[in-house]
Motif scaffolding. Sequence first.
Motif, PDB file in Angstrom:
ATOM      1  N   ASP A  15     -24.130 110.988 -34.418  1.00 23.03           N
ATOM      2  CA  ASP A  15     -22.962 110.512 -33.667  1.00 23.03           C
ATOM      3  C   ASP A  15     -22.842 108.990 -33.728  1.00 23.03           C
ATOM      4  OD1 ASP A  15     -22.327 113.126 -32.995  1.00 23.03           O
ATOM      5  OD2 ASP A  15     -23.168 112.989 -30.967  1.00 23.03           O
ATOM      6  N   LYS A  18     -21.605 107.925 -37.168  1.00 27.59           N
ATOM      7  CA  LYS A  18     -20.169 108.165 -37.305  1.00 27.59           C
ATOM      8  C   LYS A  18     -19.367 107.099 -36.574  1.00 27.59           C
ATOM      9  CE  LYS A  18     -20.549 113.135 -37.920  1.00 27.59           C
ATOM     10  NZ  LYS A  18     -20.407 114.441 -37.287  1.00 27.59           N
ATOM     11  N   ARG A  19     -19.823 106.749 -35.368  1.00 28.60           N
ATOM     12  CA  ARG A  19     -19.127 105.717 -34.598  1.00 28.60           C
ATOM     13  C   ARG A  19     -19.162 104.378 -35.325  1.00 28.60           C
ATOM     14  NH1 ARG A  19     -20.823 105.026 -28.641  1.00 28.60           N
ATOM     15  NH2 ARG A  19     -19.099 103.566 -28.769  1.00 28.60           N
ATOM     16  N   GLU A  21     -19.392 103.866 -38.466  1.00 21.93           N
ATOM     17  CA  GLU A  21     -18.573 103.942 -39.676  1.00 21.93           C
ATOM     18  C   GLU A  21     -17.083 103.950 -39.374  1.00 21.93           C
ATOM     19  OE1 GLU A  21     -19.840 107.474 -41.692  1.00 21.93           O
ATOM     20  OE2 GLU A  21     -21.698 106.574 -42.388  1.00 21.93           O
ATOM     21  N   ASN A  22     -16.680 104.587 -38.281  1.00 24.56           N
ATOM     22  CA  ASN A  22     -15.265 104.879 -38.064  1.00 24.56           C
ATOM     23  C   ASN A  22     -14.568 104.082 -36.977  1.00 24.56           C
ATOM     24  OD1 ASN A  22     -15.349 106.912 -40.070  1.00 24.56           O
ATOM     25  ND2 ASN A  22     -16.221 108.340 -38.585  1.00 24.56           N
ATOM     26  N   GLU A  23     -15.304 103.505 -36.059  1.00 27.12           N
ATOM     27  CA  GLU A  23     -14.670 102.850 -34.921  1.00 27.12           C
ATOM     28  C   GLU A  23     -14.633 101.338 -35.093  1.00 27.12           C
ATOM     29  OE1 GLU A  23     -16.213 103.953 -31.070  1.00 27.12           O
ATOM     30  OE2 GLU A  23     -16.270 106.065 -31.615  1.00 27.12           O
ATOM     31  N   LYS A  24     -13.560 100.763 -34.592  1.00 22.88           N
ATOM     32  CA  LYS A  24     -13.470  99.304 -34.507  1.00 22.88           C
ATOM     33  C   LYS A  24     -14.148  98.891 -33.208  1.00 22.88           C
ATOM     34  CE  LYS A  24     -10.608  98.614 -37.994  1.00 22.88           C
ATOM     35  NZ  LYS A  24     -11.135  98.135 -39.233  1.00 22.88           N
ATOM     36  N   MET A  25     -15.114  97.995 -33.311  1.00 26.13           N
ATOM     37  CA  MET A  25     -15.814  97.524 -32.113  1.00 26.13           C
ATOM     38  C   MET A  25     -16.281  96.107 -32.334  1.00 26.13           C
ATOM     39  SD  MET A  25     -19.303  99.811 -32.408  1.00 26.13           S
ATOM     40  CE  MET A  25     -18.441 101.329 -32.715  1.00 26.13           C
ATOM     41  N   GLU A  29     -21.181  95.330 -29.621  1.00 27.77           N
ATOM     42  CA  GLU A  29     -21.229  96.788 -29.503  1.00 27.77           C
ATOM     43  C   GLU A  29     -21.895  97.408 -30.726  1.00 27.77           C
ATOM     44  OE1 GLU A  29     -17.211  97.786 -26.925  1.00 27.77           O
ATOM     45  OE2 GLU A  29     -16.987  97.239 -29.048  1.00 27.77           O
ATOM     46  N   SER A  30     -21.544  96.914 -31.891  1.00 24.05           N
ATOM     47  CA  SER A  30     -22.151  97.415 -33.125  1.00 24.05           C
ATOM     48  C   SER A  30     -23.658  97.184 -33.128  1.00 24.05           C
ATOM     49  CB  SER A  30     -21.539  96.733 -34.351  1.00 24.05           C
ATOM     50  OG  SER A  30     -20.194  97.044 -34.485  1.00 24.05           O
TER      51      SER A  30
END
Length: 67
Positions: A15, A18-19, A21-25, A29-30
Amino acid sequence: MEKLSIEEKMTKLEDICKRLENEKMTLEESLSLYEEAMKLSSSLNEELNDVTKKIELIQNGISEKME
């Protein structure tokens, strides 16, 4: 880190990946997610090494009984 099963840790690690790879943060946060992923990965590695050792002991015990 809370006590999770190997399967739960794997799911959580997937999870997080995936976050990442796919979410803008934000960078913070990264970085936080990356740190959590590395802790999970390290914990999983230790647990899987322990399981491997147990399997080897079982296999050696069975093969000794067969001799």
